[in-house]
Design a protein around this motif. Structure first.
Motif: not given
Ligand code: MG
Length: 262
Positions: A17-23, A200-206
């Protein structure tokens, strides 16, 4: 979408899991982006059932531990935090931590950044020292600010052999080589995972979403979840399942924990 395929082999399931915007919901002050209380509670329950839970984040490990209130006494069993896109690492089970020292290229870029921001007309951008990376935040500035500072950031990246990681109202300079996809691959291999879930929620998650597509091609059950945060969905096209908010995602984690407990 049925949870059944995710219930077959919990001991060999990886939930990353991503943290910011996800958890944690996105908030104006990133130092106050605390974990969603329902998501935090669900992680404790899920950790009792699943082979591995991991938080894979651009933040330093220490920040996530603080924002999630994970200390030595109060932390989900066997949680791994991959910080700074996998460059830092902490295992709650063993207390083991890997925190590489600051690369010379990052130190140099940090020194040159303030002047570069002045030159491109964005001196108010906030510089965050992430020790092994450096981030420039444009939250709260005018809409064109992020675009105006990109040439300066690109020049610094090129001069020092660094990579650029764009995010929402933030751009980061870091050493090449670590990304969330590598982190997810490593965790999956370590567990011999039969099922891998990533949210995840952002481009870094791609890169992580793409890693799951590769794992799927090798016969592993996978689920990519995109969470809309800050009123925007930027990674929907990579997802099997879309969540309208961090609140909705916390609800999904609870439903998954309930299903595993039956
Ligand atoms: Mg995020």
């Amino acid at each position: 979408m049925s949870l059944n395929p995710l219930l077959r082999d919990p001991a060999r399931t990886l939930l990353a899991l991503d943290f910011d915007g996800t958890l944690a919901p996105i908030v104006q002050d990133p130092t106050k982006a605390f974990i969603h209380p329902r998501a935090g509670a669900a992680l404790f329950r899920l950790a009792e059932k699943l082979g591995q839970i991991a938080i894979v984040t651009g933040r330093p490990v220490a920040q996530v531990r603080e924002l999630a209130s994970f200390d030595a006494e109060q932390v989900p069993r066997g949680l791994v935090v991959f910080g700074q896109y996998g460059a830092e690492w902490w295992d709650s089970e063993t207390g083991e931590a890997i925190e590489p020292s600051q690369p010379a290229a990052i130190a140099q870029a940090m020194t040159e950044l303030p002047q570069a921001l002045v030159q491109c007309g964005v001196p108010q951008a906030r510089i965050e020292d992430k020790r092994i990376a450096v981030a420039v935040h444009t939250r709260g500035l005018d809409e064109g600010a992020a675009e105006r500072l990109l040439p300066a950031i690109s020049a610094l990246a090129q001069a020092h052999g660094l990579e650029i990681e764009p995010g929402r109202q933030v751009v980061e300079l870091r050493m090449p080589g670590s990304n969330k996809g590598h982190a997810v691959h490593e965790l999956s291999t370590r567990l011999s995972a039969k099922c891998v879930i990533y949210a995840g929620d952002d481009l870094g998650d791609v890169p992580a979403f793409e890693a799951l597509r590769q794992l799927r091609a090798s016969g592993i059950e996978t689920l990519n979840i995109a969470v809309a945060s800050d009123g925007q969905s930027v990674v929907d096209e990579f997802a099997d399942l879309s969540m309208p908010s961090t609140d909705a995602f916390a609800g999904w984690l609870e439903t998954y924990a309930d299903a595993l407990s039956i």
